[in-house]
Write a protein that holds these residues in place. Structure first.
Motif, short mmCIF file in Angstrom:
data_model
loop_
_atom_site.label_atom_id
_atom_site.label_comp_id
_atom_site.label_asym_id
_atom_site.label_seq_id
_atom_site.Cartn_x
_atom_site.Cartn_y
_atom_site.Cartn_z
N ALA A 48 0.83 -1.20 0.00
CA ALA A 48 0.00 0.00 0.00
C ALA A 48 0.86 1.25 0.00
O ALA A 48 1.96 1.26 0.55
CB ALA A 48 -0.93 0.01 1.22
N HIS A 50 1.03 4.17 1.75
CA HIS A 50 0.50 4.74 2.97
C HIS A 50 0.69 6.26 3.04
O HIS A 50 1.79 6.76 2.83
CB HIS A 50 1.20 4.13 4.19
CG HIS A 50 0.67 2.81 4.60
ND1 HIS A 50 0.99 1.65 3.93
CD2 HIS A 50 -0.15 2.43 5.61
CE1 HIS A 50 0.40 0.62 4.51
NE2 HIS A 50 -0.30 1.06 5.53
N VAL A 188 -8.54 -0.23 2.38
CA VAL A 188 -7.79 0.92 1.84
C VAL A 188 -7.65 2.05 2.86
O VAL A 188 -7.00 3.06 2.55
CB VAL A 188 -8.45 1.45 0.55
CG1 VAL A 188 -8.53 0.37 -0.50
CG2 VAL A 188 -9.82 2.04 0.83
N ASP A 220 -4.72 4.47 1.47
CA ASP A 220 -3.90 3.98 0.37
C ASP A 220 -3.98 4.99 -0.77
O ASP A 220 -5.02 5.12 -1.43
CB ASP A 220 -4.40 2.60 -0.07
CG ASP A 220 -3.44 1.90 -1.01
OD1 ASP A 220 -2.64 2.59 -1.68
OD2 ASP A 220 -3.48 0.66 -1.10
#
Length: 247
Positions: A48, A50, A188, A220
């Motif tokens: 992901a 972040h 997400v 995400d």
């Protein structure tokens, strides 16, 4: 004067004594739940994109709403229960966050299955409060408590941990003011809840002290942007600052 040879010996002895004298207290091999948690967090960190956005929100009405609701429903309603109801309203307005990302597919859900992070000796467990959007505040309070107790007593099943679409984690109970939550894949986004504290604010007659709470939203960036996160937190703040409307 010390010779070069003596200097070299002194340096070598110093390095040996300072670098190798470490007494091992304990060795813990990652197994079972701890290893699973480590693998999932590593997966989340690697896959992901972040980003965390934070917002401080006035919490005066949030605290008051929890007190009023406990009397109204004859159920012990916590601040987190009110936050969950505010979160449900927010997810309804921002469905891109109530979602998963798998195999390049950003899948948005109508059903809000919200994972609630619970800390136990073996590690962090996230039981899922299903269909949050369909529950009243007193139902949220009862079911959240039942889920938490089932995890703490070890009476939960793996099905209680599956199907999440969003996660909330609360470190405010441990006195934390801000942190960076890690997304629970394939979700997400995750919302971090911090402690409520009194902060000085301009008032009509100088300075007032009001209760404030900070929320940390990790998302995400592959599927939602910073502006989306800002709007999400704006909506959440509106519901928190008008919390009695959620009763």
């Amino acid at each position: 004067m010390t010779s070069p040879t003596e200097n070299g010996d002194a340096s070598q002895n110093s390095d040996t004594s300072s670098g190798d004298e470490r007494t091992v207290l304990e060795e813990r091999k990652l197994t079972g739940m701890r290893r699973t948690i480590a693998n999932r967090l590593q997966e989340s960190s690697q896959e992901a994109a972040h980003v965390t956005a934070s917002r401080e929100v006035d919490a005066e009405e949030l605290v008051r709403a929890a007190e009023v609701a406990s009397d109204k429903y004859d159920v012990d309603v916590s601040v987190v229960d009110i936050v969950l109801c505010a979160l449900s309203e927010t997810l309804a307005d921002h469905p891109a966050f109530n979602a998963t990302l798998e195999d390049g597919l950003h899948r948005l859900y109508e059903t809000q299955n919200v994972g609630i992070a619970v800390d136990i000796d073996a590690g962090l467990v996230t039981p899922v409060l299903t269909a949050l959007e369909s529950k009243s505040l007193d139902q949220v309070a009862i079911e959240r408590r039942e889920l938490t107790e089932s995890v703490q007593t070890g009476s939960y099943s793996m099905s209680d941990l599956r199907g999440g679409t969003f996660t909330i984690t609360n470190l405010g109970v441990l006195g934390i003011d801000s942190f960076t939550p890690i997304i629970n894949p394939p979700e997400v986004a995750i919302l971090g809840v911090n402690r409520i504290r009194d902060r000085a604010r301009p008032g009509d007659e100088g300075v007032d002290f009001r209760k404030q709470i900070q929320f940390d939203l990790s998302f995400d960036h592959r599927v939602v942007d910073g502006a989306d996160a800002a709007r999400f937190l704006e909506t959440l703040a509106t519901h928190i600052e008008n919390a009695e409307a959620l009763l």
